[in-house]
Design an enzyme around this catalytic site. Structure first.
Site, PDB file in Angstrom:
ATOM      1  N   HIS A   1     -42.274 -13.557   6.167  1.00  0.00           N
ATOM      2  CA  HIS A   1     -41.361 -12.498   6.594  1.00  0.00           C
ATOM      3  C   HIS A   1     -39.955 -13.081   6.776  1.00  0.00           C
ATOM      4  O   HIS A   1     -39.801 -14.213   7.273  1.00  0.00           O
ATOM      5  CB  HIS A   1     -41.820 -11.870   7.915  1.00  0.00           C
TER       6      HIS A   1
ATOM      7  N   GLU B   1     -37.623 -12.545   8.862  1.00  0.00           N
ATOM      8  CA  GLU B   1     -37.240 -12.927  10.228  1.00  0.00           C
ATOM      9  C   GLU B   1     -37.976 -14.182  10.706  1.00  0.00           C
ATOM     10  O   GLU B   1     -37.414 -14.997  11.435  1.00  0.00           O
ATOM     11  CB  GLU B   1     -37.538 -11.793  11.221  1.00  0.00           C
TER      12      GLU B   1
ATOM     13  N   CYS C   1     -42.857 -12.137  14.043  1.00  0.00           N
ATOM     14  CA  CYS C   1     -41.424 -12.436  13.894  1.00  0.00           C
ATOM     15  C   CYS C   1     -40.693 -12.335  15.233  1.00  0.00           C
ATOM     16  O   CYS C   1     -39.769 -13.110  15.500  1.00  0.00           O
ATOM     17  CB  CYS C   1     -40.801 -11.491  12.876  1.00  0.00           C
TER      18      CYS C   1
HETATM   19  N1  LIG Z   1     -40.093  -6.876   9.412  1.00  0.00           N
HETATM   20  C1  LIG Z   1     -40.722  -7.355   8.332  1.00  0.00           C
HETATM   21  N2  LIG Z   1     -41.893  -6.848   8.015  1.00  0.00           N
HETATM   22  C2  LIG Z   1     -42.495  -7.367   6.928  1.00  0.00           C
HETATM   23  N3  LIG Z   1     -43.652  -7.042   6.374  1.00  0.00           N
HETATM   24  C3  LIG Z   1     -43.810  -7.823   5.289  1.00  0.00           C
HETATM   25  N4  LIG Z   1     -42.775  -8.641   5.141  1.00  0.00           N
HETATM   26  C4  LIG Z   1     -41.933  -8.373   6.153  1.00  0.00           C
HETATM   27  C5  LIG Z   1     -40.666  -8.908   6.513  1.00  0.00           C
HETATM   28  O1  LIG Z   1     -40.095  -9.794   5.865  1.00  0.00           O
HETATM   29  N5  LIG Z   1     -40.109  -8.343   7.612  1.00  0.00           N
END
Ligand SMILES: Nc1nc2[nH]cnc2c(=O)[nH]1
Length: 187
Positions: free
Chosen positions: A82, A84, A115
């Site tokens: 992800h 973040e 995250c």
């Molecule tokens: N907030 C967020 N949700 C995700 N779900 C899958 N990838 C991501 C990401 O990079 N950020």
């Protein structure tokens, strides 16, 4: 002074939260819409490159963009890539705790529990996000590449021992647009 058994002594900077209480950290007044739109551009680029449409940036106390990161699902199909989470890890390695306490993490979508935890552990002072997880879930459903958690990041952060300011959702319709097309085409 705290000492380890080796020769290296630990200066207070290693323990930022013990000498930087919340009340001393003032977060700058920034134009969130400008920085959020930058994360939307990064998210669009990540999707063009085959990853998922999420983007994040870390902005320092003086309004300088310190780091940018798109979702890193590819090249390894990393479900923890992800934007973040990756940028919080990078920020923690590259910047001092005092700098990150005054920094803002902008994200095109609300940080998930993983995250939000990463931002907390990196010591980032504020999170500003576009699309809420609840709305993202209505778009992705139980997509195998994005079985959205639907846990508000405020709830995760409320369990912590220092304050992380949270702003969002913001520009949510704009933030939702690319997800509507992306996840429909990925069905
Ligand atoms: N907030 C967020 N949700 C995700 N779900 C899958 N990838 C991501 C990401 O990079 N950020």
């Amino acid at each position: 002074m705290l000492c380890l058994t080796g020769s290296r002594s630990l200066e207070p900077a290693v323990f930022p939260f013990s000498f930087l209480p919340d009340r001393f950290v003032s977060l700058p007044d920034l134009d969130h819409t400008v920085f959020l739109r930058r994360t939307f551009d990064i998210a669009a680029k990540a999707a063009e490159e085959g990853s998922h449409p999420f983007g994040a940036i870390v902005v320092g106390a003086d309004g300088t963009i310190l780091l940018e990161q798109g979702n890193a699902y590819l090249p390894d199909h990393d479900m923890t890539g992800h934007a973040e989470r990756v940028i919080a890890t990078r920020a923690s390695k590259a910047y001092r705790p005092e700098e990150l306490a005054g920094a803002t993490l902008y994200s095109s979508a609300e940080p998930c529990a993983m995250c939000a935890g990463a931002a907390y552990w990196a010591g980032i002072g504020r999170i500003v996000y576009g699309l809420s997880e609840a709305r993202l879930k209505t778009i992705t459903g139980n997509h195998p590449e994005n079985p959205t958690l639907d846990m508000p990041c405020r709830e995760v952060l409320a369990t912590g021992q220092r304050t992380v300011e949270v702003v969002g959702p913001m520009l949510e319709d704009e933030a939702a647009e690319m997800h509507l097309t992306f996840w429909a085409s990925r069905a």
